[in-house]
Design a protein around this motif. Structure first.
Motif, PDB file in Angstrom:
ATOM      1  N   UNK A 217       0.800  -1.221   0.000  1.00 27.06           N
ATOM      2  CA  UNK A 217       0.000   0.000   0.000  1.00 27.06           C
ATOM      3  C   UNK A 217       0.831   1.269   0.000  1.00 27.06           C
ATOM      4  N   UNK A 218       2.140   1.157  -0.182  1.00 31.15           N
ATOM      5  CA  UNK A 218       2.980   2.333  -0.302  1.00 31.15           C
ATOM      6  C   UNK A 218       2.937   3.205   0.937  1.00 31.15           C
ATOM      7  N   UNK A 219       2.595   4.492   0.813  1.00 28.52           N
ATOM      8  CA  UNK A 219       2.571   5.372   1.984  1.00 28.52           C
ATOM      9  C   UNK A 219       1.576   4.941   3.058  1.00 28.52           C
ATOM     10  N   UNK A 220       0.622   4.098   2.679  1.00 30.61           N
ATOM     11  CA  UNK A 220      -0.374   3.604   3.634  1.00 30.61           C
ATOM     12  C   UNK A 220      -0.008   2.223   4.200  1.00 30.61           C
ATOM     13  N   UNK A 221       1.143   1.678   3.825  1.00 33.13           N
ATOM     14  CA  UNK A 221       1.481   0.304   4.200  1.00 33.13           C
ATOM     15  C   UNK A 221       1.590   0.133   5.712  1.00 33.13           C
ATOM     16  N   UNK A 222       2.240   1.060   6.386  1.00 32.54           N
ATOM     17  CA  UNK A 222       2.378   0.946   7.836  1.00 32.54           C
ATOM     18  C   UNK A 222       1.017   1.053   8.518  1.00 32.54           C
ATOM     19  N   UNK A 223       0.172   1.950   8.044  1.00 35.61           N
ATOM     20  CA  UNK A 223      -1.172   2.096   8.608  1.00 35.61           C
ATOM     21  C   UNK A 223      -1.978   0.817   8.415  1.00 35.61           C
ATOM     22  N   UNK A 224      -1.877   0.220   7.221  1.00 37.40           N
ATOM     23  CA  UNK A 224      -2.628  -1.012   6.953  1.00 37.40           C
ATOM     24  C   UNK A 224      -2.115  -2.144   7.837  1.00 37.40           C
TER      25      UNK A 224
END
Length: 523
Positions: A217-224
């Motif tokens: 998820x790129x910039x959202x990978x850590x959040x996911x």
């Protein structure tokens, strides 16, 4: 969003990939080619964020040598050769000129770096580096008189958004399902599998069961990752914004520039879309929603100031005709400056129950190797029917001389363009050249059945005919005017100011027409 119960799945697959950027699309392509059943979901458009906001380079990263990242540079240089062969319609050689500023890095250091750059791995397609006298070199003419010496070397230019689409097309043709405008609302481990709920833009839901989940998820990978595993420590990442500006072309020759700055950062000035110069990038720590990233006035001023240090023709913020920004999730190894963070990638595999592989970092040049390593990590768990294969395969449209990439095919792309211009002599040569670069050998699929301009349908905007807009919708997942003008093409730079509104009206009219036809058929 509730998780679907047993026996109520719309899609059952080996691999559910979250994210339709270059890493997600590359992983989908690799996995589908190994015989795995693949579903990729992207909350927006393919390459809708970071992967269309790059500096458009396939390169080893000359400046990374200064940070002793020899392994990353070697890997990227090797991938540069592979990709130049695999997609010569989307990736082409580009010669760079580095004017020597005697107040910055000494000449001996630059020579040493370029020597390493030339010899860290085998190089067949690109010429080596060298010293140049700028007063006798075409690239010297636009520069200030004080810059008399410099260096030149080679790297590659890429249409980044179309590279993502090409990988998605290849994945789909090998059996993958690609869903855009579809977000993963929830995912839960259950019975050794992942149960996920996907939500489309219209609010409808899709229930999925997958043996494995890939978080790309790129910039959202850590959040996911945190949403799925709340107790797991978040990875050490920093979100870094890179911004670019585009101005009317500052020089006539085909060379690009790499400029040094006293703050140790570098900026590229690249010939772009025939009539423009692309300038970037910045490196700034970012906090906020990656979907809402935008350039700041200070960044525009910084890029203009740096160019004005070198070019005789000064530019100002008023000369900027377009800007774009992207957010990169980079590994935080304690570096003080965002520009010094590594561009290498990192995997985290959670295998307690159903496996999930999270992908962090990376750069567009190394996406193919990243995808290969990702599926290699999962292969013992998924047992694919076939092994790694992408190193020796063309991307869609690149099979000028067969399905296997070759140096001859890469070197012969110019001849292919000329052949297409002769074969489609009823079209303007510049338009055929654009089609050849965008679609490669699939130009025949685009123009099949056409033998005159009227066969192309309505000219919606200058050089955008109905046949191409329909192709983007039917074969490349494009839905909006922005998808078409800024990712499937860069026509947004060339059309009138109201071009997006005109194209959006055409899309709406087409959707209404399709809906009316469907209604009549159902009636």
């Amino acid at each position: 969003m509730s998780i679907p119960g047993p026996g109520t799945f719309d899609i059952d697959c080996d691999l559910l990939i979250i994210g339709g950027g270059i890493n997600g699309a590359g992983i989908a392509r690799d996995a589908a080619g190994r015989g795995l059943s693949v579903l990729l979901c992207e909350q927006d458009d393919l390459a809708g964020h970071t992967s269309s906001a790059s500096t458009k380079l396939i390169h080893g990263g000359l400046r990374y040598l200064e940070h002793f990242e020899f392994g990353l540079v070697r890997k990227a240089l090797r991938e540069r050769e592979i990709l130049l062969r695999a997609a010569p319609h989307l990736i082409r050689p580009l010669r760079f000129v580095l004017p020597h500023d005697r107040h910055q890095r000494p000449a001996w250091m630059i020579r040493a770096g370029l020597f390493l750059y030339d010899h860290l791995t085998r190089r067949e397609l690109l010429p080596g580096s060298g010293h140049i006298a700028l007063r006798r070199h075409p690239a010297g003419a636009p520069l200030k008189a004080e810059f008399t010496d410099g260096f030149e070397y080679s790297d590659g230019w890429v249409d980044d958004a179309r590279l993502v689409v090409a990988n998605a097309i290849d994945a789909a043709e090998r059996g993958a399902t690609i869903l855009t405008r579809t977000r993963c609302a929830a995912a839960l481990q259950r019975g050794g599998c992942w149960h996920a709920s996907l939500v489309r833009a219209d609010g409808s839901s899709i229930a999925v069961r997958a043996r494995c989940l890939v978080n790309a998820a790129g910039p959202w990978a850590a959040h996911f990752q945190h949403a799925v595993f709340p107790a797991r420590p978040e990875p050490a990442l920093r979100l870094v914004k890179g911004s670019h500006i585009v101005v009317r072309k500052l020089f006539e020759h085909p060379f690009a520039y790499i400029f040094q700055h006293p703050d140790r950062r570098i900026v590229f000035a690249i010939p772009y879309e025939s009539d423009f110069t692309l300038i970037g990038t910045t490196d700034i720590d970012f906090q906020g929603d990656p979907a809402a990233v935008a350039i700041e006035r200070q960044e525009i001023a910084y890029l203009c100031e740096l160019c004005n240090h070198y070019f005789a023709q000064a530019i100002s913020p008023a000369d900027v005709v377009w800007t774009y920004s992207g957010v990169r999730p980079l590994l935080d190894e304690g570096a003080a400056a965002a520009a010094t963070l590594t561009r290498d990638y990192h995997f985290e595999l959670e295998n307690d129950g159903a496996p999930m592989l999270s992908v962090f970092g990376g750069k567009i040049t190394t996406y193919r190797k990243l995808a290969e390593e990702a599926i290699d990590r999962l292969a013992p768990l998924l047992q694919p029917a076939r092994g790694a294969w992408t190193e020796h395969a063309c991307l869609p449209g690149a099979d000028f001389q067969g399905p296997t990439p070759s140096a001859a095919a890469a070197a012969g792309f110019g001849q292919f363009v000329r052949q297409q211009q002769q074969g489609f002599s009823w079209l303007p040569p510049r338009l055929v050249a654009r089609y050849a670069h965008a679609y490669g050998t699939r130009i025949g699929q685009l123009l099949g059945g056409c033998s005159a301009l009227p066969d192309m349908g309505e000219e919606i905007l200058p050089d955008l005919f109905e046949i191409e807009a329909r192709y983007w919708i039917e074969r490349e997942w494009a839905l909006t005017a922005e998808d078409m003008l800024w990712r499937r093409s860069k026509l947004g730079l060339h059309v009138p100011a109201d071009g997006a509104a005109i194209l959006a009206a055409w899309i709406t009219g087409r959707q209404q027409c399709v809906g009316d036809m469907r209604g009549r058929c159902e009636g």
